[in-house]
Design a protein around this motif. Structure first.
Motif, PDB file in Angstrom:
ATOM      1  N   ALA A  21       2.065  -6.574 -41.396  1.00 34.19           N
ATOM      2  CA  ALA A  21       2.224  -5.217 -41.933  1.00 34.19           C
ATOM      3  C   ALA A  21       3.037  -4.353 -40.985  1.00 34.19           C
ATOM      4  O   ALA A  21       3.927  -3.611 -41.406  1.00 34.19           O
ATOM      5  CB  ALA A  21       0.856  -4.590 -42.185  1.00 34.19           C
ATOM      6  N   GLY A  22       2.749  -4.467 -39.693  1.00 30.39           N
ATOM      7  CA  GLY A  22       3.508  -3.702 -38.705  1.00 30.39           C
ATOM      8  C   GLY A  22       4.947  -4.154 -38.608  1.00 30.39           C
ATOM      9  O   GLY A  22       5.860  -3.347 -38.417  1.00 30.39           O
ATOM     10  N   ALA A  25       6.672  -2.525 -41.536  1.00 35.75           N
ATOM     11  CA  ALA A  25       6.695  -1.062 -41.560  1.00 35.75           C
ATOM     12  C   ALA A  25       7.823  -0.493 -40.707  1.00 35.75           C
ATOM     13  O   ALA A  25       8.416   0.519 -41.069  1.00 35.75           O
ATOM     14  CB  ALA A  25       5.351  -0.511 -41.088  1.00 35.75           C
ATOM     15  N   LEU A  28      11.234  -0.689 -42.515  1.00 34.89           N
ATOM     16  CA  LEU A  28      11.163   0.201 -43.672  1.00 34.89           C
ATOM     17  C   LEU A  28      11.348   1.652 -43.237  1.00 34.89           C
ATOM     18  O   LEU A  28      12.098   2.409 -43.853  1.00 34.89           O
ATOM     19  CB  LEU A  28       9.828   0.037 -44.394  1.00 34.89           C
ATOM     20  CG  LEU A  28       9.608   0.956 -45.591  1.00 34.89           C
ATOM     21  CD1 LEU A  28      10.605   0.644 -46.691  1.00 34.89           C
ATOM     22  CD2 LEU A  28       8.194   0.825 -46.104  1.00 34.89           C
ATOM     23  N   GLY A  29      10.682   2.044 -42.161  1.00 34.44           N
ATOM     24  CA  GLY A  29      10.817   3.407 -41.660  1.00 34.44           C
ATOM     25  C   GLY A  29      12.218   3.707 -41.163  1.00 34.44           C
ATOM     26  O   GLY A  29      12.749   4.802 -41.379  1.00 34.44           O
TER      27      GLY A  29
END
Length: 90
Positions: A21-22, A25, A28-29
């Motif tokens: 997940a990290g 993320a 994506l950010g």
């Protein structure tokens, strides 16, 4: 009992959900911030002027936000210990 481990116990920690997940993320950010700032895409040989908001978003995405995330991680990890005696006092 293995001599290299206190109490003869070996422990293995598996992280299964947080790492993927990290890992997703972050990119994506990095893509979402410039888009939110109005980043203008271009093709090879085409020159465009980026709005100030897009440049600010890039600065935030590559400088301030990663630094803030690292600070938050350090603060959360400050109290973590592997020492059983120290944990027993909590």
């Amino acid at each position: 009992m293995p001599a290299d481990h206190p109490g003869g116990q070996r422990r293995r920690i598996e992280v299964t959900g947080g790492d993927p997940a990290g890992d997703g993320a972050g990119p994506l950010g990095v893509r979402a911030l410039p888009a939110a700032g109005g980043f203008v895409a271009s093709t090879a040989g085409q020159s465009v002027t980026q709005p100030d908001a897009a440049l600010d978003a890039i600065r935030w995405g590559f400088g301030l936000l990663p630094a803030a995330a690292m600070l938050a991680a350090l603060l959360l990890q400050r109290r973590y210990t592997l020492d059983r005696a120290a944990r027993a006092g909590d």
